[in-house]
Design a protein around this motif. Structure first.
Motif, mmCIF file in Angstrom:
data_model
loop_
_atom_site.group_PDB
_atom_site.id
_atom_site.type_symbol
_atom_site.label_atom_id
_atom_site.label_comp_id
_atom_site.label_asym_id
_atom_site.label_seq_id
_atom_site.Cartn_x
_atom_site.Cartn_y
_atom_site.Cartn_z
ATOM 1 N N GLY A 20 -29.399 -37.329 1.258
ATOM 2 C CA GLY A 20 -29.595 -36.712 2.028
ATOM 3 C C GLY A 20 -30.974 -35.778 3.311
ATOM 4 O O GLY A 20 -31.768 -36.539 2.805
ATOM 5 N N ILE A 21 -30.216 -34.542 3.220
ATOM 6 C CA ILE A 21 -31.151 -33.544 3.574
ATOM 7 C C ILE A 21 -32.862 -33.221 2.206
ATOM 8 O O ILE A 21 -33.729 -33.735 3.006
ATOM 9 C CB ILE A 21 -30.643 -32.229 4.066
ATOM 10 N N GLY A 22 -31.810 -33.087 0.910
ATOM 11 C CA GLY A 22 -33.128 -33.302 -0.046
ATOM 12 C C GLY A 22 -33.945 -34.592 -0.053
ATOM 13 O O GLY A 22 -34.554 -34.557 -0.445
ATOM 14 N N ILE A 201 -25.948 -32.715 10.813
ATOM 15 C CA ILE A 201 -26.643 -33.072 10.180
ATOM 16 C C ILE A 201 -25.550 -34.732 9.375
ATOM 17 O O ILE A 201 -24.592 -34.361 9.271
ATOM 18 C CB ILE A 201 -27.466 -32.454 8.833
ATOM 19 N N GLU A 202 -25.927 -35.705 9.656
ATOM 20 C CA GLU A 202 -25.261 -36.967 9.570
ATOM 21 C C GLU A 202 -26.110 -36.768 7.690
ATOM 22 O O GLU A 202 -26.719 -37.587 7.242
ATOM 23 C CB GLU A 202 -26.499 -38.038 10.693
ATOM 24 N N THR A 203 -25.045 -37.070 7.132
ATOM 25 C CA THR A 203 -25.070 -36.939 5.795
ATOM 26 C C THR A 203 -23.589 -36.793 5.329
ATOM 27 O O THR A 203 -22.667 -36.736 5.377
ATOM 28 C CB THR A 203 -25.765 -35.655 4.944
ATOM 29 N N ASP A 204 -23.453 -37.487 4.099
ATOM 30 C CA ASP A 204 -22.381 -37.869 3.579
ATOM 31 C C ASP A 204 -21.697 -36.000 3.604
ATOM 32 O O ASP A 204 -20.331 -36.510 2.873
ATOM 33 C CB ASP A 204 -22.647 -37.974 1.770
ATOM 34 N N MET A 205 -21.999 -35.297 3.550
ATOM 35 C CA MET A 205 -20.911 -33.938 3.019
ATOM 36 C C MET A 205 -20.378 -33.979 4.427
ATOM 37 O O MET A 205 -19.292 -33.068 3.905
ATOM 38 C CB MET A 205 -22.148 -32.413 2.979
ATOM 39 N N ASN A 206 -20.545 -34.068 5.416
ATOM 40 C CA ASN A 206 -19.710 -34.483 6.621
ATOM 41 C C ASN A 206 -19.177 -35.496 7.317
ATOM 42 O O ASN A 206 -19.255 -35.113 7.882
ATOM 43 C CB ASN A 206 -20.292 -33.271 8.100
ATOM 44 N N ALA A 207 -19.097 -35.738 6.515
ATOM 45 C CA ALA A 207 -18.762 -37.360 7.332
ATOM 46 C C ALA A 207 -17.181 -37.924 7.924
ATOM 47 O O ALA A 207 -16.993 -38.236 8.561
ATOM 48 C CB ALA A 207 -18.984 -38.095 6.193
ATOM 49 N N ARG A 208 -16.537 -36.745 7.037
ATOM 50 C CA ARG A 208 -14.589 -37.027 7.026
ATOM 51 C C ARG A 208 -14.728 -35.811 8.512
ATOM 52 O O ARG A 208 -14.146 -36.500 9.518
ATOM 53 C CB ARG A 208 -14.326 -35.865 6.586
ATOM 54 N N ARG A 209 -15.841 -34.831 9.059
ATOM 55 C CA ARG A 209 -16.449 -34.726 10.897
ATOM 56 C C ARG A 209 -16.758 -35.507 11.474
ATOM 57 O O ARG A 209 -16.371 -35.621 12.867
ATOM 58 C CB ARG A 209 -16.664 -33.638 10.413
ATOM 59 N N ARG A 227 -26.889 -34.638 20.283
ATOM 60 C CA ARG A 227 -26.418 -35.378 18.948
ATOM 61 C C ARG A 227 -25.968 -34.459 17.784
ATOM 62 O O ARG A 227 -26.737 -33.573 17.868
ATOM 63 C CB ARG A 227 -27.748 -36.508 19.512
ATOM 64 N N ILE A 228 -26.158 -35.119 16.825
ATOM 65 C CA ILE A 228 -25.573 -34.544 15.281
ATOM 66 C C ILE A 228 -27.584 -34.884 15.172
ATOM 67 O O ILE A 228 -27.915 -35.780 14.913
ATOM 68 C CB ILE A 228 -24.933 -35.638 15.109
ATOM 69 N N GLY A 229 -27.503 -34.090 14.013
ATOM 70 C CA GLY A 229 -28.965 -33.439 13.419
ATOM 71 C C GLY A 229 -29.342 -35.328 12.705
ATOM 72 O O GLY A 229 -28.393 -35.130 12.140
ATOM 73 N N ARG A 230 -29.992 -35.327 11.921
ATOM 74 C CA ARG A 230 -30.903 -36.089 11.249
ATOM 75 C C ARG A 230 -32.011 -35.254 10.428
ATOM 76 O O ARG A 230 -32.237 -34.647 10.434
ATOM 77 C CB ARG A 230 -31.972 -37.408 12.076
ATOM 78 N N GLN A 252 -37.647 -15.339 6.641
ATOM 79 C CA GLN A 252 -37.515 -15.433 8.001
ATOM 80 C C GLN A 252 -36.143 -16.693 7.601
ATOM 81 O O GLN A 252 -36.051 -17.618 6.684
ATOM 82 C CB GLN A 252 -38.679 -16.459 8.625
ATOM 83 N N TYR A 253 -35.026 -16.129 8.466
ATOM 84 C CA TYR A 253 -33.815 -17.283 8.768
ATOM 85 C C TYR A 253 -34.584 -18.057 10.036
ATOM 86 O O TYR A 253 -33.918 -18.345 10.677
ATOM 87 C CB TYR A 253 -32.429 -16.922 8.722
ATOM 88 N N LEU A 254 -34.764 -19.741 9.831
ATOM 89 C CA LEU A 254 -35.128 -20.381 10.620
ATOM 90 C C LEU A 254 -33.644 -21.151 11.834
ATOM 91 O O LEU A 254 -32.978 -22.400 9.705
ATOM 92 C CB LEU A 254 -36.198 -22.002 10.402
ATOM 93 N N ASP A 255 -33.162 -20.900 12.133
ATOM 94 C CA ASP A 255 -32.191 -22.150 12.258
ATOM 95 C C ASP A 255 -32.071 -23.631 12.696
ATOM 96 O O ASP A 255 -32.952 -23.567 13.671
ATOM 97 C CB ASP A 255 -31.318 -21.142 13.868
ATOM 98 N N VAL A 256 -32.102 -24.260 12.259
ATOM 99 C CA VAL A 256 -32.239 -25.314 12.452
ATOM 100 C C VAL A 256 -31.323 -26.269 12.793
ATOM 101 O O VAL A 256 -30.624 -27.345 12.175
ATOM 102 C CB VAL A 256 -33.464 -26.287 11.284
ATOM 103 N N SER A 257 -30.097 -25.885 13.701
ATOM 104 C CA SER A 257 -28.989 -27.121 14.869
ATOM 105 C C SER A 257 -29.135 -26.528 15.619
ATOM 106 O O SER A 257 -28.530 -28.223 16.513
ATOM 107 C CB SER A 257 -28.009 -26.155 14.384
ATOM 108 N N GLY A 258 -30.674 -27.446 16.324
ATOM 109 C CA GLY A 258 -30.737 -28.297 17.619
ATOM 110 C C GLY A 258 -29.487 -27.391 19.123
ATOM 111 O O GLY A 258 -29.368 -27.939 19.861
ATOM 112 N N GLY A 259 -29.526 -26.299 18.432
ATOM 113 C CA GLY A 259 -29.407 -25.031 19.646
ATOM 114 C C GLY A 259 -27.661 -25.479 19.528
ATOM 115 O O GLY A 259 -27.266 -25.323 20.148
ATOM 116 N N THR A 260 -27.302 -25.478 18.477
ATOM 117 C CA THR A 260 -25.387 -25.453 18.051
ATOM 118 C C THR A 260 -25.184 -24.458 18.773
ATOM 119 O O THR A 260 -25.669 -23.165 18.390
ATOM 120 C CB THR A 260 -25.465 -25.746 16.247
ATOM 121 N N ASP A 261 -24.248 -24.131 19.433
ATOM 122 C CA ASP A 261 -22.911 -23.529 20.245
ATOM 123 C C ASP A 261 -23.716 -22.254 20.821
ATOM 124 O O ASP A 261 -24.114 -20.748 20.643
ATOM 125 C CB ASP A 261 -22.218 -22.673 18.864
ATOM 126 N N LEU A 262 -24.620 -22.502 21.280
ATOM 127 C CA LEU A 262 -25.670 -21.468 22.386
ATOM 128 C C LEU A 262 -24.868 -21.027 23.434
ATOM 129 O O LEU A 262 -24.499 -22.125 24.229
ATOM 130 C CB LEU A 262 -27.031 -22.154 22.546
#
Length: 262
Positions: A20-22, A201-209, A227-230, A252-262
Motif C-alpha cells: 500500500g502507501i508504505g 487511496i487504493e489499498t487493501d485497507m479499504n478494498a471492501r469499500r 478518481r480514487i487516489g493512488r 503542518q497537517y497536509l490534506d492529501v485527499s484530492g479535494g475530498t468532500d470540498l
C-alpha cells in the motif's frame, strides 16, 4: 533542484512498508537516493519483495521485521534496524546507527461505529496507530541527525466525520496532536515534523469499500478529480517533506485527499 537524488546519504525508516502507501513511500524515498529500512509486522514476504524491487531499480533497502502494538515494539524495531544497517556492505557513507527520516505509516483500521466497538479492537487501534509511533519517535530521537524529518501518516478521518470509523479516527487524531507538539519541541534541532492525511487511496485497507463498480464510482466522486487516489499520490508528498525543499515546513497537517468532500 534535481529532486531525483535529493536524499542521497540519508537513512530512512518507513513503518508498514510491505504494501500500500508504505510500499510506495519506501520506493519513492529509495528512488530519491535514501537507504530505506522497510519495516513490516507480519507481511515478511511482501516486505522482502519491496526490498528486492528497490534493489532491482538501483536503490538501497533492507527489511526490518517487528510487530507493532505489543510491549517492547519500539525497541524491537530499532534492534532489527541496527542489525540490518550493520549487515550492509554499502552503508559506509551512512553514519552507523543513524537515522534521518522516520515515516510513521503503519496502521490498522476496522473499528466500526460506537455501538459496535469492543475494548479489544479499540486498544489495538490505539496501540498501533498512536502509541507505537510515540515510542518509535522516542527511540529514534537519540540517533536522528539534526535536520531530520518525522512524517506521520494520518487520515482524512481525523478532520472529517466518519462515524463508521470512530476509534480509528480518534487514534489518528492523537497522531495529529503529536505532530504539533513534536514540531515545537524539536525545532531547535532543525527537525521538521509533519502530518500527511490521505483520503480514499487504493489499498487493501479499504478494498471492501470498492467491492462493486457502483461503490468505486461513489468513492471516486468524493474527490474533485473524480478518481480514487493512488499510493504514489501520497508518496510524492512524503518525498517533498523528506527533502530539503521542505525545510521551512513543520507542524503542518497536509490534506492529501484530492479535494475530498470540498
Amino acid at each position: 533542484m534535481d529532486t531525483q537524488r535529493a536524499l542521497t546519504g540519508k537513512v530512512a525508516l518507513v513503518t508498514g512498508a510491505g504494501r500500500g502507501i508504505g510500499r510506495a513511500i519506501a520506493a519513492r524515498l529509495a528512488r530519491d537516493g535514501a537507504l530505506v529500512a522497510v519495516h513490516y509486522g507480519r507481511s515478511e514476504a511482501a516486505a522482502h519483495e519491496v526490498v528486492a524491487e528497490i534493489r532491482k531499480n538501483g536503490g538501497r533497502a533492507f527489511p526490518v521485521g517487528a510487530e507493532l502494538g505489543v510491549p517492547g515494539d519500539a525497541a524491537a524495531v530499532f534492534e532489527a534496524f541496527d542489525a540490518g544497517l550493520g549487515e550492509r556492505t554499502d552503508a559506509a557513507a551512512d553514519a552507523e546507527g543513524s537515522l534521518d527520516i522516520l515515516v510513521n505509516n503503519a496502521g490498522v483500521s476496522g473499528s466500526g461505529p460506537v455501538g459496535e466497538a469492543v475494548p479489544e479492537v479499540f486498544d489495538r487501534m490505539i496501540a498501533v496507530n498512536a502509541k507505537a509511533p510515540f515510542f518509535l519517535v522516542q527511540s529514534a530521537l537519540p540517533r536522528m541527525r539534526d535536520g531530520g524529518r518525522i512524517i506521520n501518516i494520518s487520515s482524512l478521518a481525523s478532520r472529517h466525520a466518519f462515524p463508521e470509523s470512530l476509534a480509528y479516527a480518534m487514534s489518528k487524531g492523537a497522531l495529529d496532536t503529536m505532530t504539533l507538539c513534536l514540531a515545537k519541541e524539536l525545532g531547535a534541532r532543525g527537525i521538521t515534523v509533519n502530518t500527511v492525511a490521505p483520503g480514499f487511496i487504493e489499498t487493501d485497507m479499504n478494498a471492501r469499500r470498492r467491492a462493486t463498480p457502483e461503490a468505486r464510482a461513489a468513492l471516486a466522486a468524493r474527490s474533485v478529480f473524480d478518481r480514487i487516489g493512488r499510493p504514489s499520490d501520497v508518496a510524492d508528498v512524503v518525498a517533498f517533506l523528506a527533502s530539503d525543499d521542505a525545510r521551512w515546513v513543520t507542524g503542518q497537517y497536509l490534506d492529501v485527499s484530492g479535494g475530498t468532500d470540498l
